[in-house]
Scaffold this active site. Structure first.
Site, PDB file in Angstrom:
ATOM      1  N   HIS A 102     -13.387   8.445  -5.181  1.00  0.00           N
ATOM      2  CA  HIS A 102     -14.183   7.967  -3.800  1.00  0.00           C
ATOM      3  C   HIS A 102     -15.525   7.417  -4.460  1.00  0.00           C
ATOM      4  O   HIS A 102     -16.009   6.571  -3.673  1.00  0.00           O
ATOM      5  CB  HIS A 102     -14.668   9.137  -2.811  1.00  0.00           C
TER       6      HIS A 102
ATOM      7  N   ASN B 198      -2.868  -1.971  -2.690  1.00  0.00           N
ATOM      8  CA  ASN B 198      -2.366  -3.196  -2.059  1.00  0.00           C
ATOM      9  C   ASN B 198      -3.616  -4.110  -1.736  1.00  0.00           C
ATOM     10  O   ASN B 198      -4.437  -3.683  -1.314  1.00  0.00           O
ATOM     11  CB  ASN B 198      -1.650  -2.938  -0.834  1.00  0.00           C
ATOM     12  N   VAL B 199      -3.199  -5.531  -1.892  1.00  0.00           N
ATOM     13  CA  VAL B 199      -4.240  -6.492  -1.437  1.00  0.00           C
ATOM     14  C   VAL B 199      -3.227  -7.689  -0.973  1.00  0.00           C
ATOM     15  O   VAL B 199      -2.481  -7.925  -1.500  1.00  0.00           O
ATOM     16  CB  VAL B 199      -5.345  -6.917  -2.306  1.00  0.00           C
TER      17      VAL B 199
ATOM     18  N   GLY C 250      12.962  -9.457   6.922  1.00  0.00           N
ATOM     19  CA  GLY C 250      14.170  -9.889   5.983  1.00  0.00           C
ATOM     20  C   GLY C 250      13.766 -10.086   4.597  1.00  0.00           C
ATOM     21  O   GLY C 250      14.170 -10.593   3.874  1.00  0.00           O
ATOM     22  N   GLY C 251      12.623  -8.905   4.225  1.00  0.00           N
ATOM     23  CA  GLY C 251      12.174  -9.122   2.804  1.00  0.00           C
ATOM     24  C   GLY C 251      13.268  -8.518   1.891  1.00  0.00           C
ATOM     25  O   GLY C 251      14.264  -8.229   2.163  1.00  0.00           O
ATOM     26  N   ARG C 252      13.028  -8.653   0.842  1.00  0.00           N
ATOM     27  CA  ARG C 252      13.768  -8.129  -0.396  1.00  0.00           C
ATOM     28  C   ARG C 252      13.787  -6.683  -0.447  1.00  0.00           C
ATOM     29  O   ARG C 252      12.784  -6.022  -1.085  1.00  0.00           O
ATOM     30  CB  ARG C 252      13.423  -8.767  -1.665  1.00  0.00           C
TER      31      ARG C 252
ATOM     32  N   HIS D 157       3.957  13.771  11.890  1.00  0.00           N
ATOM     33  CA  HIS D 157       5.304  14.618  12.129  1.00  0.00           C
ATOM     34  C   HIS D 157       5.140  16.021  11.547  1.00  0.00           C
ATOM     35  O   HIS D 157       5.690  16.981  11.579  1.00  0.00           O
ATOM     36  CB  HIS D 157       6.597  13.835  12.006  1.00  0.00           C
TER      37      HIS D 157
ATOM     38  N   HIS E  23      -1.252   4.177  -5.075  1.00  0.00           N
ATOM     39  CA  HIS E  23      -0.991   3.208  -4.365  1.00  0.00           C
ATOM     40  C   HIS E  23      -2.077   2.148  -4.149  1.00  0.00           C
ATOM     41  O   HIS E  23      -3.268   2.322  -3.959  1.00  0.00           O
ATOM     42  CB  HIS E  23      -0.221   3.506  -3.058  1.00  0.00           C
TER      43      HIS E  23
ATOM     44  N   HIS F 191       3.986   6.204  -9.952  1.00  0.00           N
ATOM     45  CA  HIS F 191       4.728   7.608 -10.104  1.00  0.00           C
ATOM     46  C   HIS F 191       4.526   8.201 -11.483  1.00  0.00           C
ATOM     47  O   HIS F 191       5.281   8.084 -12.265  1.00  0.00           O
ATOM     48  CB  HIS F 191       6.005   7.677  -9.501  1.00  0.00           C
TER      49      HIS F 191
END
Length: 310
Positions: free
Chosen positions: A145, A108-109, A258-260, A175, A106, A96
């Site tokens: 891209h 993620n792997v 139940g993750g952190r 939404h 963002h 951010h």
């Protein structure tokens, strides 16, 4: 699976490298490190940079967690795996920036392994990266891209268009009937043609992320901005919050397993705002975001057509 150790080593190395590069370009703050353990099994390391010269908040999280039963968010598309024990490991990051002219991003792997006594483990990779501008620049969108396309190309001509469309479809606020940003790559359930190739692909995605992002930061970091731009940035950050809490599978998986919570919600912006029935002024730079950037576009095809005409 001995291959899991190689994946874990890569992910830890990726986290370290990304943090070093982001701290270097920021020059005003460094990452605080927070190692944690999970009572149900596993743990991780969260690294957060706050109050930087360029980045208002950046979180780069590594986790390797285990559990006795896959949560619903991970088995919805694979009901045959419901009830299996699991391992999940990955690096997830959200940036951010302070300047409204630098996009939020963002990446993620991750690797999932579902296990059952007496049967072969079922594994799959997932991940990707996406860009959320507040003020759009075509040059940045094309570069983003193009980077995604080029890293996909060694794995097949169909990979980029398939994962681009998946990203456009996934990062969409149903939404609001509105995209979160200009997309990038998104993939899940990747286990073909084999482990080695799938692992090579997530390495390409992880290592390619900053190639796409840092040149945009360099181009926009010195642009002057004021209260108007900041207000619009905070308003659009509200959409980011809405997506993460309502639609994001990773957030849901973390909470259901139940993750952190501190690490899961690390993706949230430090500040955001909502306005009732906000409408940008016609023909304003803010209106251009909705008109020209949020609708899904084939940025590379448009760029190639323009170059040929020129």
């Amino acid at each position: 699976m001995s291959d899991i150790n190689a994946v874990k080593h890569f992910l830890l190395s990726l986290q370290k490298d990304i943090c070093q590069q982001l701290a270097a370009i920021d020059g005003g703050a460094d990452f605080a490190e927070d190692e944690w353990q999970r009572a149900e099994g596993g743990g991780g390391c969260s690294r957060v940079l706050s109050g930087g010269r360029i980045f208002e908040r950046t979180g780069v999280n590594f986790s390797h967690v285990t559990g006795k039963s896959l949560p619903p968010s991970a088995s919805t598309h694979r009901p045959d795996l419901a009830g299996r024990s699991f391992q999940a490991m990955g690096v997830s990051l959200v940036i951010h920036p302070l300047s409204p002219y630098i996009p939020t991003s963002h990446a993620n792997v991750r690797l999932f392994v579902a296990e059952k006594p007496g049967e072969e483990p079922v594994w799959w990779f997932g991940g990707g990266f996406d860009l959320t501008p507040y003020y759009g620049f075509k040059e940045d969108a094309v570069h983003w891209h193009q980077t995604a396309h080029d890293l996909c190309q060694p794995f097949g001509d169909d990979v980029y268009p398939r994962y681009k469309k998946w990203c456009d479809d996934y990062f969409f606020l149903k939404h609001r009937n509105e995209a979160r940003g200009i997309g990038g790559l998104f993939f899940d359930d990747l286990n073909e043609p084999d482990f080695a190739t799938s692992f090579a692909f997530i390495r390409a995605v992880g290592n390619g992320f900053l190639d796409g992002y840092l040149p945009i930061v360099e181009r926009r970091k010195d642009l002057a901005w004021g209260e108007r731009e900041r207000d619009f940035q905070l308003y659009r950050r509200g959409r980011y919050v809405e997506f993460n809490l309502i639609w994001d599978r990773g957030t849901l998986f973390g909470l259901q397993s139940g993750g952190r919570t501190e690490s899961i919600l690390m993706s949230m912006p430090p500040l955001a705002r909502w306005e009732y029935q906000h409408q940008p002024e016609p023909d304003s730079p803010e209106a251009a975001l909705y008109r020209d950037f949020l609708p899904a576009r084939d940025w590379l095809a448009e760029s190639n057509t323009h170059n040929k005409e020129a």
